[in-house]
Write a protein that holds these residues in place. Sequence first.
Motif, PDB file in Angstrom:
ATOM      1  N   ASN A 263       0.844  -1.198   0.000  1.00 44.71           N
ATOM      2  CA  ASN A 263       0.000   0.000   0.000  1.00 44.71           C
ATOM      3  C   ASN A 263       0.886   1.258   0.000  1.00 44.71           C
ATOM      4  O   ASN A 263       1.536   1.579   0.994  1.00 44.71           O
ATOM      5  CB  ASN A 263      -0.904  -0.021   1.239  1.00 44.71           C
ATOM      6  CG  ASN A 263      -1.906   1.118   1.256  1.00 44.71           C
ATOM      7  OD1 ASN A 263      -1.569   2.261   0.951  1.00 44.71           O
ATOM      8  ND2 ASN A 263      -3.138   0.818   1.599  1.00 44.71           N
ATOM      9  N   HIS A 264       0.900   1.966  -1.139  1.00 47.36           N
ATOM     10  CA  HIS A 264       1.836   3.088  -1.295  1.00 47.36           C
ATOM     11  C   HIS A 264       1.580   4.223  -0.330  1.00 47.36           C
ATOM     12  O   HIS A 264       2.511   4.784   0.248  1.00 47.36           O
ATOM     13  CB  HIS A 264       1.805   3.602  -2.732  1.00 47.36           C
ATOM     14  CG  HIS A 264       2.301   2.589  -3.707  1.00 47.36           C
ATOM     15  ND1 HIS A 264       3.638   2.276  -3.803  1.00 47.36           N
ATOM     16  CD2 HIS A 264       1.650   1.783  -4.570  1.00 47.36           C
ATOM     17  CE1 HIS A 264       3.791   1.319  -4.707  1.00 47.36           C
ATOM     18  NE2 HIS A 264       2.594   0.997  -5.179  1.00 47.36           N
ATOM     19  N   GLN A 265       0.301   4.570  -0.155  1.00 48.37           N
ATOM     20  CA  GLN A 265       0.006   5.682   0.752  1.00 48.37           C
ATOM     21  C   GLN A 265       0.475   5.365   2.166  1.00 48.37           C
ATOM     22  O   GLN A 265       1.031   6.214   2.860  1.00 48.37           O
ATOM     23  CB  GLN A 265      -1.505   5.988   0.788  1.00 48.37           C
ATOM     24  CG  GLN A 265      -2.015   6.690  -0.454  1.00 48.37           C
ATOM     25  CD  GLN A 265      -2.914   5.768  -1.261  1.00 48.37           C
ATOM     26  OE1 GLN A 265      -2.484   4.724  -1.755  1.00 48.37           O
ATOM     27  NE2 GLN A 265      -4.183   6.146  -1.395  1.00 48.37           N
ATOM     28  N   ALA A 266       0.229   4.121   2.584  1.00 42.93           N
ATOM     29  CA  ALA A 266       0.622   3.717   3.935  1.00 42.93           C
ATOM     30  C   ALA A 266       2.143   3.774   4.089  1.00 42.93           C
ATOM     31  O   ALA A 266       2.668   4.310   5.065  1.00 42.93           O
ATOM     32  CB  ALA A 266       0.115   2.309   4.226  1.00 42.93           C
ATOM     33  N   LEU A 267       2.859   3.251   3.082  1.00 43.76           N
ATOM     34  CA  LEU A 267       4.319   3.222   3.162  1.00 43.76           C
ATOM     35  C   LEU A 267       4.913   4.623   3.152  1.00 43.76           C
ATOM     36  O   LEU A 267       5.909   4.902   3.813  1.00 43.76           O
ATOM     37  CB  LEU A 267       4.895   2.398   1.999  1.00 43.76           C
ATOM     38  CG  LEU A 267       4.637   0.891   2.108  1.00 43.76           C
ATOM     39  CD1 LEU A 267       5.064   0.188   0.826  1.00 43.76           C
ATOM     40  CD2 LEU A 267       5.385   0.308   3.311  1.00 43.76           C
ATOM     41  N   LYS A 268       4.245   5.516   2.408  1.00 39.74           N
ATOM     42  CA  LYS A 268       4.737   6.893   2.322  1.00 39.74           C
ATOM     43  C   LYS A 268       4.640   7.566   3.697  1.00 39.74           C
ATOM     44  O   LYS A 268       5.587   8.219   4.155  1.00 39.74           O
ATOM     45  CB  LYS A 268       3.894   7.648   1.287  1.00 39.74           C
ATOM     46  CG  LYS A 268       4.474   8.954   0.874  1.00 39.74           C
ATOM     47  CD  LYS A 268       3.754   9.508  -0.360  1.00 39.74           C
ATOM     48  CE  LYS A 268       3.870  11.013  -0.333  1.00 39.74           C
ATOM     49  NZ  LYS A 268       2.626  11.713  -0.107  1.00 39.74           N
ATOM     50  N   ALA A 269       3.503   7.386   4.362  1.00 38.02           N
ATOM     51  CA  ALA A 269       3.328   7.979   5.698  1.00 38.02           C
ATOM     52  C   ALA A 269       4.355   7.408   6.674  1.00 38.02           C
ATOM     53  O   ALA A 269       4.991   8.144   7.439  1.00 38.02           O
ATOM     54  CB  ALA A 269       1.907   7.721   6.204  1.00 38.02           C
ATOM     55  N   VAL A 270       4.570   6.093   6.607  1.00 36.39           N
ATOM     56  CA  VAL A 270       5.517   5.446   7.516  1.00 36.39           C
ATOM     57  C   VAL A 270       6.920   6.014   7.312  1.00 36.39           C
ATOM     58  O   VAL A 270       7.620   6.359   8.265  1.00 36.39           O
ATOM     59  CB  VAL A 270       5.509   3.910   7.305  1.00 36.39           C
ATOM     60  CG1 VAL A 270       6.722   3.259   7.964  1.00 36.39           C
ATOM     61  CG2 VAL A 270       4.217   3.304   7.857  1.00 36.39           C
ATOM     62  N   SER A 271       7.335   6.149   6.043  1.00 32.03           N
ATOM     63  CA  SER A 271       8.721   6.583   5.840  1.00 32.03           C
ATOM     64  C   SER A 271       8.884   8.070   6.118  1.00 32.03           C
ATOM     65  O   SER A 271       9.973   8.531   6.410  1.00 32.03           O
ATOM     66  CB  SER A 271       9.234   6.206   4.446  1.00 32.03           C
ATOM     67  OG  SER A 271       8.599   6.999   3.488  1.00 32.03           O
ATOM     68  N   GLU A 272       7.799   8.824   6.076  1.00 37.28           N
ATOM     69  CA  GLU A 272       7.953  10.242   6.423  1.00 37.28           C
ATOM     70  C   GLU A 272       8.132  10.435   7.931  1.00 37.28           C
ATOM     71  O   GLU A 272       8.838  11.326   8.375  1.00 37.28           O
ATOM     72  CB  GLU A 272       6.740  11.048   5.939  1.00 37.28           C
ATOM     73  CG  GLU A 272       7.086  12.533   5.895  1.00 37.28           C
ATOM     74  CD  GLU A 272       5.868  13.424   5.914  1.00 37.28           C
ATOM     75  OE1 GLU A 272       5.123  13.369   4.929  1.00 37.28           O
ATOM     76  OE2 GLU A 272       5.677  14.161   6.906  1.00 37.28           O
TER      77      GLU A 272
END
Lengths: 374, 92
Positions: A263-272
């Motif tokens: 899930n790209h949106q989820a991964l983006k939030a995690v890495s931010e």
Amino acid sequence: MKFVDEFRDPQMAKALLAQIHALVKEIPRAQHKPLQIMEVCGGHTHSIFRYGLEQLLPREIELIHGPGCPVCVLPMGRVDDCVAIAEQPDVIFTTFGDAMRVPGSKKSLQQAKAEGCDIRMVYSPMDALALAKRNPDKTVVFFGLGFETTMPSTALTLQQARAQGVDNFQLFCNHITIIPTIKAILDSPDMYIDGFLGPGHVSMVIGQKPYEFISAHYQRPLVVAGFEPLDVLQSIHMLLLQIREGEARIENQYTRIVPEGGNHQALKAVSEVFELREFFEWRGLGSIDHSGVRIRESYAQFDAERQFVLPNLKIADPKSCQCGEVLKGVIKPQQCKVFGKQCSPETPLGALMVSTEGACSAYYSYGRIDAVAV
Amino acid sequence: MCLGIPGCITEIVDADQMLAMVDVSGVKREVNLACVLSAPADADQLIGRWTLVHVGFAMSLIDEDEARKTLELLAELGEIEEELAAMRDGAR
Ligand code: SF4
């Protein structure tokens, strides 16, 4: 336990079991020593016990219940840190209900609450954030825990806290990550795992790619599996087919939920919001490199580890506890000296007895009578 | 916490904040859509869709059939009551 006839699709279950029994006979090394298949996720452990799947499988297959229950692997020192935060004045400490009864070296959060600390169970980190908004004169600390499944929710909540300027909200981050843990298991001299049932909902977030090293470097297969008994049986079947052919691939049985890329949106939030820690301490498994995450500098104002002075001690489990050996699959729960005696779901000594996803609690609740004689 | 629970998206509460109301076995609960929605403008398209909800966040869209099977599984595993109670209470 349930009988196959009570499964949703008994015909399918029986057919799969027949194939599994036949397949395993075609794998020569399984005839000398059972194949060890590890289910990484506590959700699978729970399903396996609830449906009595172990008894239905041939003797040549041994299921090893892995470290995938985030409550179970929480070290005592971390529980002590939670209590230390909760004991500070003007703090409301919030946690998922699962963590309330995990023993610390002196007390659990439940005991701290009984002694007067303001500790509240929340369903979601968003509820903790809402509590912070309603109580501007208190500091609301959320105890973030779990693998990649819950990490995005905590990350998104911190993003919201910052966007809305909620400066009395803090996160005590204890999120852990599954990949380095699987690697540690593969590197451990005590264990040889023939194949893995991959965690369904972690994979929904991270996708399949992160597992590729397991097949590429360790030549072991992994099948991402769903939680229904049929999912588990089908995934074991898929693993056996690979083992028979001498193959090691990453496959996905749970395609109805797990997209290949995660899930790209989820991964983006995690890495931010998060970055890897150098190491993280696990109950029973010790310190594992890069197995936890912490809050990035850019979110430092929300980081409870930076705001509070924590004891941060390494505390060994009581001597009588054998949680580590159970977590590694070296012994079965009922072989632990205190199982069912000093340690039971009512009076847990170890974390594996606390969570319904823990192997000891599952053995205790749905105990396999025939296993007691092992 | 890790199994999640299926719910049906019934209304969009705040498209910019990506918040929706979800019905989980009769319990209504506000849920964050950020993981299943790329643009707030598309939020309305999610009404009537089923989603797997983990700790107050919609983590993936699922079909109705799958949702019902999962609810049954959770009921059998004895996980549903506790989860619904926690959802209902929000913060205790
Ligand atoms: S019985 Fe209790 S102490 Fe022994 S391994 Fe299980 S949880 Fe740990």
